[in-house]
Design an enzyme around this catalytic site. Structure first.
Site, PDB file in Angstrom:
ATOM      1  N   GLU A 171      16.376  34.335   1.295  1.00 48.50           N
ATOM      2  CA  GLU A 171      17.773  34.683   1.618  1.00 48.50           C
ATOM      3  C   GLU A 171      18.020  36.195   1.526  1.00 48.50           C
ATOM      4  O   GLU A 171      19.165  36.626   1.453  1.00 48.50           O
ATOM      5  CB  GLU A 171      18.715  33.932   0.673  1.00 48.50           C
ATOM      6  CG  GLU A 171      18.712  32.419   0.905  1.00 48.50           C
ATOM      7  CD  GLU A 171      19.641  31.666  -0.037  1.00 48.50           C
ATOM      8  OE1 GLU A 171      20.583  31.022   0.443  1.00 48.50           O
ATOM      9  OE2 GLU A 171      19.400  31.702  -1.260  1.00 48.50           O
ATOM     10  N   LYS A 192      28.543  37.734  -7.963  1.00 51.88           N
ATOM     11  CA  LYS A 192      27.343  36.904  -7.826  1.00 51.88           C
ATOM     12  C   LYS A 192      26.325  37.618  -6.946  1.00 51.88           C
ATOM     13  O   LYS A 192      25.119  37.547  -7.188  1.00 51.88           O
ATOM     14  CB  LYS A 192      27.719  35.531  -7.247  1.00 51.88           C
ATOM     15  CG  LYS A 192      26.537  34.575  -7.039  1.00 51.88           C
ATOM     16  CD  LYS A 192      26.057  33.970  -8.340  1.00 51.88           C
ATOM     17  CE  LYS A 192      24.712  33.263  -8.317  1.00 51.88           C
ATOM     18  NZ  LYS A 192      24.416  32.273  -7.369  1.00 51.88           N
TER      19      LYS A 192
HETATM   20  O1  KPL Z   1      21.275  32.382  -8.330  1.00 53.92           O
HETATM   21  C1  KPL Z   1      20.197  32.540  -8.862  1.00 53.92           C
HETATM   22  C2  KPL Z   1      19.006  32.266  -8.024  1.00 53.92           C
HETATM   23  O2  KPL Z   1      17.926  32.029  -8.539  1.00 53.92           O
HETATM   24  O3  KPL Z   1      19.177  32.274  -6.801  1.00 53.92           O
HETATM   25  C3  KPL Z   1      20.099  33.080 -10.258  1.00 53.92           C
HETATM   26  C4  KPL Z   1      21.481  33.265 -10.830  1.00 53.92           C
HETATM   27  C5  KPL Z   1      19.385  34.396 -10.215  1.00 53.92           C
HETATM   28  C6  KPL Z   1      19.424  32.142 -11.201  1.00 53.92           C
HETATM   29  O4  KPL Z   1      18.060  32.034 -11.040  1.00 53.92           O
END
Ligand code: KPL
Length: 297
Positions: free
Chosen positions: A256, A176
């Site tokens: 973030e 992720k």
């Molecule tokens: O986690 C996401 C985010 O926007 O923070 C994704 C997977 C990129 C989806 O927009």
């Protein structure tokens, strides 16, 4: 179960609504010292959940079976630390946010710590939270635990499916992180929806090569080709999404980036791996963020 949800933004309200609808007792915990929080959610099937729930009740917190943390990564450490003293030492704390690094910051918190990542998409639209797409939440121990907390995945699966338990969540977290290292800074800098990145396969591949080198050194098997294929799938399935980082930049909020690319850079440095393209994007996002934070708008 009795569950306190720390953070009542889009993801927090999604969980609060689901917990209430499935017969759990849930309260929100907010920065503002008020005894209630309003939950106003448009579900994926078009129905609306609208209710006023209890918030910031210290007795409820002291009896909670779970503290579910849905804050942004940079808010987690201070907020969890300020509640940990009022929470029983055996109550698990589940952190669900983008990025990595908060577990290290919470090293001295005595409660069992669990980490989670989710692919549910929820965003704020005025006063309404829109559950844009259902997804999967992966949870597992953030560090060695003395008990077995896999039952939480079964409970939460009944509330907001899908929920999967992983004895070793770290590999999922790195996958992720790879997605977020690619999609979030690029969309934030180019001011575009995720789908636009389809037109930049070389940039995606370069970032994935660097991330893959760090993940390998962290002890997980991966490759640049695997990662860029996976990132490509996320770009397709979220093509209309405005990434969370772009939403933050548009609203001139703190992003973030320190916990996404910043964490990658930290681990790359520790392993002596060069990640110049990620470093360049990190500097550019910081510059953007510093600019609007300095001018205070
Ligand atoms: O986690 C996401 C985010 O926007 O923070 C994704 C997977 C990129 C989806 O927009």
């Amino acid at each position: 179960m009795k569950i306190t949800v720390l953070g009542c933004g889009a993801l927090g309200q999604l969980w609060l609504a689901a917990l209430c609808q499935h017969g759990h007792q849930a309260q929100g915990w907010l920065r503002v010292p008020q005894p209630w929080c309003s939950v106003n959610l448009l579900e994926t099937n078009g129905t609306i959940f609208n209710d006023i729930l209890m918030a910031n009740d210290p007795d409820f917190l002291a009896q909670s079976d779970l503290l579910l943390v849905t804050l942004k990564a940079w808010q987690v450490s201070d907020a969890v630390r300020s509640l940990a003293g009022s929470l029983p030492g055996t109550t698990p704390i589940l952190l669900i946010h983008n990025g990595m690094g908060t577990i290290d910051e919470l090293r001295d918190v005595p409660q069992p710590l669990l980490a989670g990542i989710t692919t549910h998409a929820a965003r704020r639209d005025g006063n309404l939270i829109v559950h844009a797409a259902a997804g999967t939440t992966h949870i597992g121990p953030a560090r060695a635990l003395s008990g077995d907390y896999s039952f939480l995945a079964d409970r939460l699966q009944q509330v907001l499916p899908d929920v999967a338990w992983h004895n070793n969540i770290s590999a999922e977290m790195w996958r992720k992180l790879a997605v977020n290292c690619v999609i979030n800074p690029l969309t934030a800098l180019w001011d575009c929806p995720n789908g636009e990145l389809r037109r930049h396969p070389q940039e995606v591949l370069t970032l994935c090569q660097e991330v893959a080198a760090v993940i390998e050194r962290e002890g997980h098997h991966t490759s640049a080709a695997d990662l860029s294929y996976y990132v490509g799938q996320v770009i397709e399935s979220t093509e209309e999404n405005i990434s969370s980082m772009l939403q933050d930049v548009r609203a001139r909020r703190h992003t973030e980036i320190d916990y996404i690319t910043g964490y990658l850079l930290k681990r790359a440095r520790a392993h002596g791996v060069a990640v110049p393209e990620n470093a360049r994007l990190f500097a550019m996002v910081k510059q953007k963020e510093n600019h609007y934070e300095r001018i205070g708008t």
